[in-house]
Design a protein around this motif. Structure first.
Motif, PDB file in Angstrom:
ATOM      1  N   VAL A 147      46.741  30.790  40.097  1.00  0.00           N
ATOM      2  CA  VAL A 147      46.513  31.997  40.892  1.00  0.00           C
ATOM      3  C   VAL A 147      45.212  32.658  40.433  1.00  0.00           C
ATOM      4  CG1 VAL A 147      47.423  34.254  41.568  1.00  0.00           C
ATOM      5  CG2 VAL A 147      48.998  32.333  41.193  1.00  0.00           C
ATOM      6  N   SER A 148      44.345  32.991  41.375  1.00  0.00           N
ATOM      7  CA  SER A 148      43.083  33.680  41.080  1.00  0.00           C
ATOM      8  C   SER A 148      43.352  35.178  41.065  1.00  0.00           C
ATOM      9  CB  SER A 148      42.034  33.337  42.131  1.00  0.00           C
ATOM     10  OG  SER A 148      41.885  31.939  42.241  1.00  0.00           O
ATOM     11  N   ILE A 149      42.876  35.870  40.034  1.00  0.00           N
ATOM     12  CA  ILE A 149      43.290  37.254  39.800  1.00  0.00           C
ATOM     13  C   ILE A 149      42.087  38.143  39.506  1.00  0.00           C
ATOM     14  CG2 ILE A 149      44.635  38.775  38.279  1.00  0.00           C
ATOM     15  CD1 ILE A 149      46.506  36.363  37.782  1.00  0.00           C
ATOM     16  N   LEU A 150      42.087  39.333  40.115  1.00  0.00           N
ATOM     17  CA  LEU A 150      41.193  40.418  39.715  1.00  0.00           C
ATOM     18  C   LEU A 150      42.069  41.466  39.053  1.00  0.00           C
ATOM     19  CD1 LEU A 150      38.403  41.796  39.672  1.00  0.00           C
ATOM     20  CD2 LEU A 150      38.976  42.808  41.890  1.00  0.00           C
ATOM     21  N   LEU A 151      41.851  41.686  37.765  1.00  0.00           N
ATOM     22  CA  LEU A 151      42.691  42.555  36.951  1.00  0.00           C
ATOM     23  C   LEU A 151      41.943  43.831  36.605  1.00  0.00           C
ATOM     24  CD1 LEU A 151      45.211  43.094  35.172  1.00  0.00           C
ATOM     25  CD2 LEU A 151      44.104  41.710  33.386  1.00  0.00           C
ATOM     26  N   ILE A 152      42.470  44.958  37.052  1.00  0.00           N
ATOM     27  CA  ILE A 152      41.921  46.273  36.721  1.00  0.00           C
ATOM     28  C   ILE A 152      42.803  46.854  35.628  1.00  0.00           C
ATOM     29  CG2 ILE A 152      41.282  48.542  37.626  1.00  0.00           C
ATOM     30  CD1 ILE A 152      39.833  46.192  38.989  1.00  0.00           C
ATOM     31  N   GLU A 153      42.231  47.165  34.462  1.00  0.00           N
ATOM     32  CA  GLU A 153      43.100  47.459  33.330  1.00  0.00           C
ATOM     33  C   GLU A 153      42.427  48.357  32.299  1.00  0.00           C
ATOM     34  OE1 GLU A 153      46.013  48.039  31.350  1.00  0.00           O
ATOM     35  OE2 GLU A 153      46.541  46.493  32.806  1.00  0.00           O
ATOM     36  N   GLN A 154      43.222  49.292  31.732  1.00  0.00           N
ATOM     37  CA  GLN A 154      42.755  50.102  30.610  1.00  0.00           C
ATOM     38  C   GLN A 154      43.033  49.437  29.270  1.00  0.00           C
ATOM     39  OE1 GLN A 154      43.051  54.439  30.264  1.00  0.00           O
ATOM     40  NE2 GLN A 154      44.087  54.423  32.236  1.00  0.00           N
ATOM     41  N   ASN A 155      44.056  48.578  29.234  1.00  0.00           N
ATOM     42  CA  ASN A 155      44.399  47.892  27.986  1.00  0.00           C
ATOM     43  C   ASN A 155      43.394  46.767  27.777  1.00  0.00           C
ATOM     44  OD1 ASN A 155      45.551  46.347  25.916  1.00  0.00           O
ATOM     45  ND2 ASN A 155      47.639  46.853  26.554  1.00  0.00           N
ATOM     46  N   ALA A 156      42.247  47.128  27.229  1.00  0.00           N
ATOM     47  CA  ALA A 156      41.123  46.195  27.147  1.00  0.00           C
ATOM     48  C   ALA A 156      41.446  44.978  26.307  1.00  0.00           C
ATOM     49  CB  ALA A 156      39.894  46.917  26.591  1.00  0.00           C
ATOM     50  N   ARG A 157      42.115  45.185  25.195  1.00  0.00           N
ATOM     51  CA  ARG A 157      42.380  44.066  24.288  1.00  0.00           C
ATOM     52  C   ARG A 157      43.217  42.990  24.984  1.00  0.00           C
ATOM     53  NH1 ARG A 157      41.847  44.079  18.949  1.00  0.00           N
ATOM     54  NH2 ARG A 157      41.786  46.364  18.892  1.00  0.00           N
ATOM     55  N   ALA A 158      44.310  43.398  25.620  1.00  0.00           N
ATOM     56  CA  ALA A 158      45.183  42.434  26.292  1.00  0.00           C
ATOM     57  C   ALA A 158      44.494  41.810  27.495  1.00  0.00           C
ATOM     58  CB  ALA A 158      46.481  43.124  26.713  1.00  0.00           C
ATOM     59  N   ALA A 159      43.751  42.617  28.239  1.00  0.00           N
ATOM     60  CA  ALA A 159      43.092  42.109  29.443  1.00  0.00           C
ATOM     61  C   ALA A 159      42.021  41.078  29.094  1.00  0.00           C
ATOM     62  CB  ALA A 159      42.471  43.265  30.220  1.00  0.00           C
ATOM     63  N   LEU A 160      41.199  41.357  28.101  1.00  0.00           N
ATOM     64  CA  LEU A 160      40.135  40.430  27.730  1.00  0.00           C
ATOM     65  C   LEU A 160      40.691  39.131  27.163  1.00  0.00           C
ATOM     66  CD1 LEU A 160      37.644  42.971  26.126  1.00  0.00           C
ATOM     67  CD2 LEU A 160      37.319  41.727  28.272  1.00  0.00           C
ATOM     68  N   ARG A 161      41.847  39.214  26.527  1.00  0.00           N
ATOM     69  CA  ARG A 161      42.437  38.024  25.909  1.00  0.00           C
ATOM     70  C   ARG A 161      42.811  36.966  26.945  1.00  0.00           C
ATOM     71  NH1 ARG A 161      46.619  40.391  23.344  1.00  0.00           N
ATOM     72  NH2 ARG A 161      45.261  40.974  21.618  1.00  0.00           N
ATOM     73  N   ILE A 162      43.195  37.388  28.162  1.00  0.00           N
ATOM     74  CA  ILE A 162      43.661  36.421  29.158  1.00  0.00           C
ATOM     75  C   ILE A 162      42.637  36.177  30.270  1.00  0.00           C
ATOM     76  CG2 ILE A 162      46.078  37.025  28.746  1.00  0.00           C
ATOM     77  CD1 ILE A 162      46.003  38.522  31.443  1.00  0.00           C
ATOM     78  N   SER A 163      41.456  36.799  30.160  1.00  0.00           N
ATOM     79  CA  SER A 163      40.474  36.740  31.246  1.00  0.00           C
ATOM     80  C   SER A 163      39.369  35.736  30.975  1.00  0.00           C
ATOM     81  CB  SER A 163      39.866  38.122  31.473  1.00  0.00           C
ATOM     82  OG  SER A 163      40.859  39.050  31.875  1.00  0.00           O
ATOM     83  N   ASP A 164      38.733  35.315  32.068  1.00  0.00           N
ATOM     84  CA  ASP A 164      37.575  34.428  31.980  1.00  0.00           C
ATOM     85  C   ASP A 164      36.271  35.202  32.015  1.00  0.00           C
ATOM     86  OD1 ASP A 164      38.861  31.602  32.316  1.00  0.00           O
ATOM     87  OD2 ASP A 164      39.797  32.847  33.853  1.00  0.00           O
TER      88      ASP A 164
END
Length: 254
Positions: free
Chosen positions: A189-206
């Motif tokens: 699944v292709s995802i655009l993630l808008i998030e304040q939890n930077a640590r968790a978001a960056l860990r799973i993002s490309d």
């Protein structure tokens, strides 16, 4: 990687207020692209405009889904789905009926099987299966977020946009939510993630973008953004609520 979304000089205004300022952004097929930033950065305005819910200026294109840029209805037909920050559930309706509404646009498609799609969502969220006949407005915060995401997945999205999926949730539920996002990514699944939890978001993002005061301050591979001293100082060294000084230093060193 094929670009699913491409923004150029993209802006959103509310009267005289410039909420999103000249943003250029690309999200690619098979990837998680994240946009991080503090409250008031323009993240929700950005994703709402991408979905077509509010007006914008500039260029918005879905290169792999060219018809999708015409209207909200066209985006839905192209299986572009948004889980809004507010979740927007139908409170008096049951969990099951909320899920079925997520697939409303597919009801006349040849071969579409509502029961199979519901079963897939219940397999991903067993807690929703346990509450299938329960009113949505009686669910906990975590369960409501699961239902909002499950309803979006009923569409079988080609491109999924998530606006602050961890907002207001207990740490254990946040961890579960990010595990589910990782699983969706692993499933293609292709995802655009808008998030304040930077640590968790960056860990799973490309790829990642840092949005502040409506403008992109940093952009690049997520791993590189996570290793940037300015991002560590502003977002990863402590909680978002105590990062004001770091954000000012980041803004001052564009």
């Amino acid at each position: 990687m094929t670009a699913l979304l491409k923004l150029e000089r993209f802006s959103v205004r509310y009267g005289r207020l410039l909420a999103v300022n000249d943003v250029s952004l690309e999200a690619r097929a098979g990837e998680v692209t994240t946009v991080i930033g503090p409250n008031g950065a323009g993240k929700t305005s950005l994703v709402n405009a991408i979905m077509g819910l509010i007006p914008f200026q500039g260029s918005l294109a879905f290169p792999a889904l060219p018809e999708a840029s015409r209207s909200i209805e066209a985006r839905i037909r192209a299986r572009i789905s948004l889980v809004p920050e507010t979740r927007d559930l139908f409170g008096p309706m049951s969990v099951l009926d909320n899920l079925k509404l997520g697939a409303f646009a597919l009801r006349r498609e040849a071969g579409f099987d509502m029961a199979s799609r519901v079963a897939e969502v219940f397999a991903l969220f067993p807690r929703l299966a346990e509450r299938r006949d329960q009113r949505a407005d009686t669910l906990s915060g975590g369960e409501r977020q699961m239902l909002a995401l499950g309803r979006a997945l009923m569409l079988g999205p080609s491109f999924l946009m998530l606006d602050e999926p961890s907002l207001g949730l207990a740490p254990m539920i946040v961890a579960e939510m990010f595990r589910i996002i990782q699983r969706l990514k692993d499933d293609g699944v292709s995802i655009l993630l808008i998030e304040q939890n930077a640590r968790a978001a960056l860990r799973i993002s490309d790829r990642a973008y840092v949005l502040e005061n409506g403008a992109v301050h940093l952009a690049g591979k997520a791993a590189e953004i996570a290793a940037d001293p300015r991002v560590i100082d502003a977002y990863l060294g402590g909680s978002m609520a105590h990062a004001d000084d770091g954000r000012q230093r980041l803004s001052g060193r564009r």
